[in-house]
Design an enzyme around this catalytic site. Structure first.
Site, PDB file in Angstrom:
ATOM      1  N   GLU A 111       0.886  -1.174   0.000  1.00 52.54           N
ATOM      2  CA  GLU A 111       0.000   0.000   0.000  1.00 52.54           C
ATOM      3  C   GLU A 111       0.915   1.212   0.000  1.00 52.54           C
ATOM      4  O   GLU A 111       1.457   1.586   1.039  1.00 52.54           O
ATOM      5  CB  GLU A 111      -0.896  -0.015   1.251  1.00 52.54           C
ATOM      6  CG  GLU A 111      -1.838  -1.208   1.332  1.00 52.54           C
ATOM      7  CD  GLU A 111      -3.067  -1.072   0.431  1.00 52.54           C
ATOM      8  OE1 GLU A 111      -3.371   0.072   0.031  1.00 52.54           O
ATOM      9  OE2 GLU A 111      -3.697  -2.098   0.138  1.00 52.54           O
ATOM     10  N   CYS A 169      -2.111   9.484   2.475  1.00 53.51           N
ATOM     11  CA  CYS A 169      -1.680   8.880   1.217  1.00 53.51           C
ATOM     12  C   CYS A 169      -2.662   9.214   0.097  1.00 53.51           C
ATOM     13  O   CYS A 169      -2.289   9.225  -1.068  1.00 53.51           O
ATOM     14  CB  CYS A 169      -1.542   7.384   1.365  1.00 53.51           C
ATOM     15  SG  CYS A 169      -3.038   6.607   1.960  1.00 53.51           S
TER      16      CYS A 169
HETATM   17  P1  NAD Z   1       8.220   4.516   4.997  1.00 53.57           P
HETATM   18  O1  NAD Z   1       8.218   3.663   3.788  1.00 53.57           O
HETATM   19  O2  NAD Z   1       9.421   5.329   5.286  1.00 53.57           O
HETATM   20  O3  NAD Z   1       7.984   3.605   6.301  1.00 53.57           O
HETATM   21  C1  NAD Z   1       6.933   2.691   6.431  1.00 53.57           C
HETATM   22  C2  NAD Z   1       7.329   1.576   7.373  1.00 53.57           C
HETATM   23  O4  NAD Z   1       8.456   0.894   6.850  1.00 53.57           O
HETATM   24  C3  NAD Z   1       7.718   2.028   8.771  1.00 53.57           C
HETATM   25  O5  NAD Z   1       7.231   1.119   9.731  1.00 53.57           O
HETATM   26  C4  NAD Z   1       9.230   1.988   8.742  1.00 53.57           C
HETATM   27  O6  NAD Z   1       9.769   1.701  10.009  1.00 53.57           O
HETATM   28  C5  NAD Z   1       9.502   0.852   7.789  1.00 53.57           C
HETATM   29  N1  NAD Z   1      10.774   1.013   7.068  1.00 53.57           N
HETATM   30  C6  NAD Z   1      11.430   2.167   6.793  1.00 53.57           C
HETATM   31  N2  NAD Z   1      12.564   1.911   6.103  1.00 53.57           N
HETATM   32  C7  NAD Z   1      12.602   0.570   5.927  1.00 53.57           C
HETATM   33  C8  NAD Z   1      13.512  -0.309   5.277  1.00 53.57           C
HETATM   34  N3  NAD Z   1      14.626   0.141   4.670  1.00 53.57           N
HETATM   35  N4  NAD Z   1      13.256  -1.632   5.294  1.00 53.57           N
HETATM   36  C9  NAD Z   1      12.140  -2.069   5.882  1.00 53.57           C
HETATM   37  N5  NAD Z   1      11.243  -1.304   6.514  1.00 53.57           N
HETATM   38  C10 NAD Z   1      11.469   0.005   6.543  1.00 53.57           C
HETATM   39  O7  NAD Z   1       6.909   5.401   4.902  1.00 53.57           O
HETATM   40  P2  NAD Z   1       6.435   6.565   5.869  1.00 53.57           P
HETATM   41  O8  NAD Z   1       7.309   7.745   5.689  1.00 53.57           O
HETATM   42  O9  NAD Z   1       6.245   6.042   7.241  1.00 53.57           O
HETATM   43  O10 NAD Z   1       4.977   6.873   5.254  1.00 53.57           O
HETATM   44  C11 NAD Z   1       4.782   7.760   4.210  1.00 53.57           C
HETATM   45  C12 NAD Z   1       4.503   7.036   2.912  1.00 53.57           C
HETATM   46  O11 NAD Z   1       3.523   6.054   3.091  1.00 53.57           O
HETATM   47  C13 NAD Z   1       3.957   7.962   1.831  1.00 53.57           C
HETATM   48  O12 NAD Z   1       4.569   7.664   0.601  1.00 53.57           O
HETATM   49  C14 NAD Z   1       2.483   7.607   1.777  1.00 53.57           C
HETATM   50  O13 NAD Z   1       1.854   7.872   0.556  1.00 53.57           O
HETATM   51  C15 NAD Z   1       2.513   6.171   2.085  1.00 53.57           C
HETATM   52  N6  NAD Z   1       1.247   5.735   2.621  1.00 53.57           N
HETATM   53  C16 NAD Z   1       0.467   4.915   1.879  1.00 53.57           C
HETATM   54  C17 NAD Z   1      -0.763   4.517   2.381  1.00 53.57           C
HETATM   55  C18 NAD Z   1      -1.674   3.611   1.615  1.00 53.57           C
HETATM   56  O14 NAD Z   1      -2.637   3.157   2.202  1.00 53.57           O
HETATM   57  N7  NAD Z   1      -1.419   3.330   0.356  1.00 53.57           N
HETATM   58  C19 NAD Z   1      -1.183   4.983   3.621  1.00 53.57           C
HETATM   59  C20 NAD Z   1      -0.360   5.830   4.328  1.00 53.57           C
HETATM   60  C21 NAD Z   1       0.860   6.194   3.832  1.00 53.57           C
END
Ligand code: NAD
Length: 466
Positions: free
Chosen positions: A219, A253
């Site tokens: 997602e 998002c």
């Molecule tokens: P992110 O990808 O930085 O982090 C998401 C999760 O992944 C966190 O729990 C984080 O700890 C983990 N993570 C971070 N780096 C990682 C790695 N290298 N390996 C494995 N796990 C890792 O995202 P964010 O900044 O927390 O959220 C913002 C993004 O999420 C935006 O792009 C937004 O559009 C998207 N988002 C999508 C939805 C949806 O339903 N499609 C909903 C909310 C947010």
């Protein structure tokens, strides 16, 4: 409860415990799943005030937004799952081709096993617990990984889960994403990974999961456009866009990332946007209880730079100390700017104009497939055309963001905005494997399929498949 990172051997031990629990067959029982969903609801009810306080500490999330978009949506998912779970779990009898007589066919929904759910920081509560509802409903054991960037909510969820669920059933792991998720995926061969977050991290997860052929739901995000047509109720369009854009200070998002307005409506749209920003947040939105803050200084600095990429026609004020960026509208920006290339994920709304549909489409297509798409028009033909020609996850006509609140609609992205979907029954399906099973009776055995194959059998086969 401890906040020190858990070791690989702890992960492994928890995984072994979960496997033993899964093999016991307990999670296959309807009564068990229903009881766990009710338990989740009770635990949330008991912590409502703490959840709201944690979301305020992490994001200064307004109480109304915390209650509706975080807690309320999870209650809705639980209620929906409880009222449909029996039907979802029931084996489905399907037709069988006559040549396979005397055989019947069924589809059996099966839990996948042990699943991992990874959540981001923007709706840190809902985006961890809403997929959890689907994982419980489908009969899995679960590892949860909340976002470390919403530390108060993460710590609270760790407490709520560890105090109320057996870790042999649901285990929560907190800490730095890259480290924790990397180590979890090295140690455990999950049966499904459900990830919500950014597209770059989604790629890392998909690559790591490919090593063990672990199925993933991703997602992700993207640049979600709102198109405003010439034939439009401009006042309502501006109200819906302003609401969706500045909800959670644009950190959604499915927030409208930018607006493409027909040039004939541009002045009026900007004027109505200004009006609604004032109506929603008052003379000084920084004083408003209804307006959230940017999650951290790193994100604030990224957003602050966008403010220099066009002419500010509403808002634009910032306070780094307070992580405050005013609800902002920007014009005169173009595709060469980062503002029009990166997912904004904050309260800054670029407004660009178009004269022809082709022009609007070409701006949208400069970026990969958006997660959401919104079209504001009174003309059904116009909305049909845009909806057909733009690939996107989900969206609305004459509204924004609310499509995610309908559990009858699958929610998910397409292409770079994600793969797979959830909400309502789709959550159950995401965390289930559908096992196809045929049952044959012995009173008749069609001799056609057995060698030696002679011309008569070939003729018959040709006749059957003709
Ligand atoms: P992110 O990808 O930085 O982090 C998401 C999760 O992944 C966190 O729990 C984080 O700890 C983990 N993570 C971070 N780096 C990682 C790695 N290298 N390996 C494995 N796990 C890792 O995202 P964010 O900044 O927390 O959220 C913002 C993004 O999420 C935006 O792009 C937004 O559009 C998207 N988002 C999508 C939805 C949806 O339903 N499609 C909903 C909310 C947010």
């Amino acid at each position: 409860m401890s906040h020190t990172p858990q070791s690989d051997s702890t992960y492994h031990l928890r995984y072994q415990q979960q496997q033993i629990f899964f093999e016991s067959g307990k999670t296959r029982e309807y009564a068990f799943r229903a009881a766990q969903l009710k338990q989740l609801r009770t635990v949330i009810k008991d912590h409502e005030q703490e959840i709201i306080a944690a979301l305020q500490a992490d994001l200064r999330k307004p109480v109304f937004e915390a209650f509706t978009s975080e807690i309320g949506l999870v209650y809705d998912e639980i209620a929906f799952a409880l009222s449909h779970l029996k039907a979802w779990m029931a084996p489905e009898k399907v037709k069988t081709p006559a040549v396979l007589f005397p055989t019947t066919s069924r589809i059996l929904p099966e839990p996948k096993g042990t699943v991992l759910i990874i959540a981001p920081w923007n709706y840190p509560f809902m985006l961890l617990f809403s997929p959890l509802v689907g994982a419980i409903a489908a009969g899995n054991t679960v590892f949860l990984k909340p976002s470390e960037l919403a530390p108060r909510t993460s710590a609270l969820m760790e407490k709520m889960v560890s105090e109320n669920f057996d870790p042999a059933y649901i285990h929560i792991v907190t800490g730095d994403g890259a480290t924790v998720v990397g180590r979890l995926m090295e140690t455990i061969r999950f049966d499904h990974i459900f990830f919500t977050g950014s597209t770059p991290v989604g790629k890392i997860i998909a690559q790591a999961a490919a090593k063990t052929l672990t199925p993933v739901t991703l997602e992700l995000g993207g640049k979600s456009p709102a198109i405003v047509d010439s034939e439009v109720d401009i006042d309502t369009a501006a109200k819906h866009i302003a609401w969706a854009k500045y909800f959670n200070a644009g950190q959604s998002c499915v927030s409208p990332d930018y607006v493409l307005v027909h040039e004939s409506q541009k002045t009026r749209l900007v004027e109505r946007m200004r009006h609604y920003i004032h109506a929603f947040f008052g003379d000084n939105p920084q004083q408003s209880e209804s307006y959230a803050r940017i999650i951290n200084h790193r994100r604030f600095d990224v957003l602050e730079k966008y403010l220099h990429e066009g002419n500010i026609v509403a808002g634009g004020q910032t306070d780094r100390e307070d992580l405050y960026i005013a609800p902002t509208v920007i014009e005169n920006t173009g595709p060469e700017n980062k503002l029009m290339q990166e997912e904004i994920f904050g309260p800054i709304l670029p407004v660009l104009t178009w004269k022809t549909q082709a022009e609007a489409l070409s701006i949208v297509k400069k970026n990969p497939q958006p997660l959401a798409f919104y079209i504001f028009t009174q003309n059904d033909k116009t909305s049909d055309e845009f909806i057909q020609r733009i690939p996107f996850g989900g969206g609305c006509i004459n509204n924004a963001m609310v499509h995610l609140a309908n559990p009858h609609l699958p929610f998910g992205g397409v292409g770079s905005s994600g793969m797979g979907s959830y909400h309502g029954e789709e959550s159950f399906r995401t965390f289930s494997h559908f096992k196809s099973v045929m049952k044959t009776k012995n009173f008749y055995d069609n001799p056609l399929r057995y060698p030696p194959y002679n011309n008569r059998k070939v003729d018959l086969a040709q006749w059957v498949f003709d």
